[in-house]
Design an enzyme around this catalytic site. Structure first.
Site, mmCIF file in Angstrom:
data_model
loop_
_atom_site.group_PDB
_atom_site.id
_atom_site.type_symbol
_atom_site.label_atom_id
_atom_site.label_comp_id
_atom_site.label_asym_id
_atom_site.label_seq_id
_atom_site.Cartn_x
_atom_site.Cartn_y
_atom_site.Cartn_z
ATOM 1 N N GLU A 138 1.074 -1.539 -0.463
ATOM 2 C CA GLU A 138 -0.092 -0.465 -0.267
ATOM 3 C C GLU A 138 0.884 1.222 -0.551
ATOM 4 O OE1 GLU A 138 -2.546 -0.910 3.842
ATOM 5 O OE2 GLU A 138 -3.672 -2.411 3.025
ATOM 6 N N HIS A 214 -10.686 -6.201 -1.850
ATOM 7 C CA HIS A 214 -11.183 -5.999 0.230
ATOM 8 C C HIS A 214 -12.523 -5.713 -0.437
ATOM 9 C CE1 HIS A 214 -9.104 -7.632 2.130
ATOM 10 N NE2 HIS A 214 -8.507 -6.810 2.585
ATOM 11 N N GLU A 244 -6.482 -11.274 -0.036
ATOM 12 C CA GLU A 244 -7.057 -10.876 0.642
ATOM 13 C C GLU A 244 -8.973 -10.956 0.048
ATOM 14 O OE1 GLU A 244 -5.833 -7.262 2.864
ATOM 15 O OE2 GLU A 244 -2.912 -8.360 2.209
ATOM 16 N N ASP A 246 -12.146 -10.511 0.291
ATOM 17 C CA ASP A 246 -13.580 -11.159 1.155
ATOM 18 C C ASP A 246 -14.367 -9.989 0.546
ATOM 19 O OD1 ASP A 246 -12.813 -8.716 1.834
ATOM 20 O OD2 ASP A 246 -12.316 -9.116 4.181
HETATM 21 O O1 G3I Z 1 -3.733 -7.396 19.635
HETATM 22 C C1 G3I Z 1 -4.201 -6.557 19.893
HETATM 23 C C2 G3I Z 1 -4.992 -6.176 21.095
HETATM 24 O O2 G3I Z 1 -4.120 -7.036 22.195
HETATM 25 C C3 G3I Z 1 -6.413 -5.306 21.843
HETATM 26 O O3 G3I Z 1 -7.247 -5.809 22.821
HETATM 27 C C4 G3I Z 1 -7.327 -4.772 20.430
HETATM 28 C C5 G3I Z 1 -7.840 -3.723 20.707
HETATM 29 O O4 G3I Z 1 -7.888 -3.295 19.794
HETATM 30 O O5 G3I Z 1 -6.445 -4.304 19.406
HETATM 31 C C6 G3I Z 1 -5.800 -6.108 18.979
HETATM 32 O O6 G3I Z 1 -4.890 -5.499 17.605
HETATM 33 C C7 G3I Z 1 -5.750 -5.114 16.858
HETATM 34 C C8 G3I Z 1 -5.670 -5.926 15.555
HETATM 35 O O7 G3I Z 1 -5.872 -5.935 14.523
HETATM 36 C C9 G3I Z 1 -5.601 -7.707 16.348
HETATM 37 O O8 G3I Z 1 -7.164 -8.081 16.422
HETATM 38 C C10 G3I Z 1 -5.090 -3.899 16.183
HETATM 39 O O9 G3I Z 1 -5.892 -3.130 17.218
HETATM 40 C C11 G3I Z 1 -6.126 -3.707 14.600
HETATM 41 O O10 G3I Z 1 -5.669 -2.485 13.925
HETATM 42 C C12 G3I Z 1 -5.749 -4.331 13.816
HETATM 43 O O11 G3I Z 1 -6.851 -4.474 12.294
HETATM 44 C C13 G3I Z 1 -6.102 -5.701 11.274
HETATM 45 C C14 G3I Z 1 -4.932 -4.659 10.510
HETATM 46 O O12 G3I Z 1 -4.735 -5.235 9.284
HETATM 47 C C15 G3I Z 1 -3.782 -3.219 11.217
HETATM 48 O O13 G3I Z 1 -2.989 -4.051 11.209
HETATM 49 C C16 G3I Z 1 -6.806 -6.460 11.150
HETATM 50 O O14 G3I Z 1 -7.296 -7.552 12.037
HETATM 51 C C17 G3I Z 1 -6.448 -6.846 10.183
HETATM 52 O O15 G3I Z 1 -7.864 -7.703 9.127
HETATM 53 C C18 G3I Z 1 -5.862 -6.390 8.805
HETATM 54 O O16 G3I Z 1 -4.872 -6.658 7.816
HETATM 55 C C19 G3I Z 1 -5.251 -5.315 6.059
HETATM 56 C C20 G3I Z 1 -3.712 -6.235 5.725
HETATM 57 O O17 G3I Z 1 -2.867 -7.066 6.557
HETATM 58 C C21 G3I Z 1 -3.370 -5.122 4.164
HETATM 59 N N1 G3I Z 1 -4.924 -5.345 3.613
HETATM 60 C C22 G3I Z 1 -5.560 -4.381 4.084
HETATM 61 C C23 G3I Z 1 -6.318 -5.430 5.532
HETATM 62 C C24 G3I Z 1 -7.616 -5.122 6.471
HETATM 63 O O18 G3I Z 1 -7.613 -3.810 6.653
#
Ligand code: G3I
Length: 332
Positions: A138, A214, A244, A246
């Site tokens: 990205e 997505h 990815e 969905d």
């Molecule tokens: O692990 C922590 C947890 O300890 C905490 O309590 C909780 C509260 O917010 O957050 C948890 O972390 C979150 C994590 O997902 C696991 O659920 C992060 O805040 C959250 O930002 C994170 O979001 C991920 C996002 O990327 C950012 O890294 C999404 O799960 C994940 O599906 C998403 O994936 C991205 C790809 O990497 C790139 N392309 C887009 C795609 C969707 O956004």
């Protein structure tokens, strides 16, 4: 309702066709194991896994200089036990990074060295085990380059550098650029292809482009839009992965299930279009059960974006995907 045991699994359908079919695996939750059905469906249906979060910098280098692979290792162990390939996601990104990286000061910190050491550390850990890496994710936004710490420090050397660093420690892995919103013609795929062409001219080790995919049931690319984009990438001599996918449906205008047939049509259309290209050899879903998906917390009123429902029952989309895969002739 048909059961997914009625007929071959996705992986059994894909394997003779030289196609990988994979799913993103959620982060392990301490003390809260996933139900047995989660692991059973993952192992039965998919021949490839990718960590939804666990290989991102925030999890792999939570403190500066201290790598931590405890979130990713359960997935790589599971993959080895189930004959699955591992796709790596992602070595460099502006998001999914630990606080210490966000707080780096270009006046005091050698930003390029930090990025190089991160890429080396993670690529090296999975050397020989990750068959393809999303090297960087990205880099374009709002009509041009995204303004990030990495871009400010490295300028036009950003992609050449990260791909070379990745290749140094993952010499056997296929190296991908990965982005969203490039599945239809437009400025973003034009910018991406121009950068890919520049990298190839520079002799950078680059092997493919990942289309994240997505989409909503309403805005997914048409067959001709997706075929146009894949064709242009393939014309550069690069591979394509759907990394990815969905397809989210509205969840606040009546039962979401009323959208499932349309969702199946979109999934089927996209997979059928993509598998027609031999150079498109991996399709990965961003999860597989509606029990776990990033969608509802990022898009209010949307959800149910995956192939299995929250009880691990296959949805119409599952059968549409399986059928779409069969349109690719078995490898001779
Ligand atoms: O692990 C922590 C947890 O300890 C905490 O309590 C909780 C509260 O917010 O957050 C948890 O972390 C979150 C994590 O997902 C696991 O659920 C992060 O805040 C959250 O930002 C994170 O979001 C991920 C996002 O990327 C950012 O890294 C999404 O799960 C994940 O599906 C998403 O994936 C991205 C790809 O990497 C790139 N392309 C887009 C795609 C969707 O956004």
């Amino acid at each position: 309702m048909p059961d997914h045991h009625d007929g071959p699994s996705l992986r059994e359908t894909a394997e003779p066709r030289r196609l990988r079919v994979g799913a993103a695996v959620k982060l392990p939750r301490r003390g809260r194991p996933e139900p047995e059905a989660y692991w059973r469906v993952l192992g039965e249906q998919f021949d490839t896994v990718v960590a939804e979060n666990a290989m991102k910098p925030r999890w792999t280098q939570p403190e500066r200089g201290q790598f931590d692979f405890t979130a990713a290792d359960p997935m790589t162990t599971f993959a080895a036990q189930h004959g699955q390939a591992v796709r790596g996601h992602t070595l460099a990104w502006h998001s999914g990074i630990p606080d210490w990286m966000k707080e780096l000061d270009p006046q005091q910190d050698a930003i390029a060295d930090v990025l190089r050491d991160h890429v080396h550390g993670v690529a090296d850990r999975y050397r020989g085990r990750v068959f393809a890496w999303d090297v960087i994710n990205e880099v374009f936004d709002k009509g041009g380059w995204r303004d990030t710490l990495w871009r400010r420090a490295l300028g036009d050397d950003l992609l050449p550098s990260v791909f070379r660093w990745a290749h140094e420690h993952a010499p056997d892995a296929e190296l991908f650029y990965n982005d969203y919103g490039i599945e239809k013609p437009g400025w973003k795929i034009d910018a991406t292809l121009a950068e890919m062409r520049r990298l190839l001219d520079l002799g950078v080790p680059l092997h493919g482009v990942g289309l994240q995919c997505h989409h909503t049931v309403h805005d997914a690319p048409t067959e001709s839009q997706l075929a146009d984009v894949i064709g242009r990438i393939v014309d550069l001599g690069l591979k394509v992965h759907l990394t990815e996918i969905d397809i989210r449906v509205p969840t606040n205008d009546g039962p979401a299930t009323t959208h499932y047939d349309q969702q199946a049509e979109v999934f089927g259309r996209m997979i059928r279009t993509a598998v027609a290209f031999p150079a498109m050899d991996a399709v990965l879903f961003w999860g597989f059960t509606d029990r776990h998906s990033w969608v509802p917390s990022f898009f209010e009123g949307w959800g149910d974006a995956l192939l299995f429902d929250a009880n691990f029952e296959p949805k119409p989309a599952y059968f549409a995907v399986r059928e779409a895969i069969t349109t690719r002739p078995p490898a001779g």
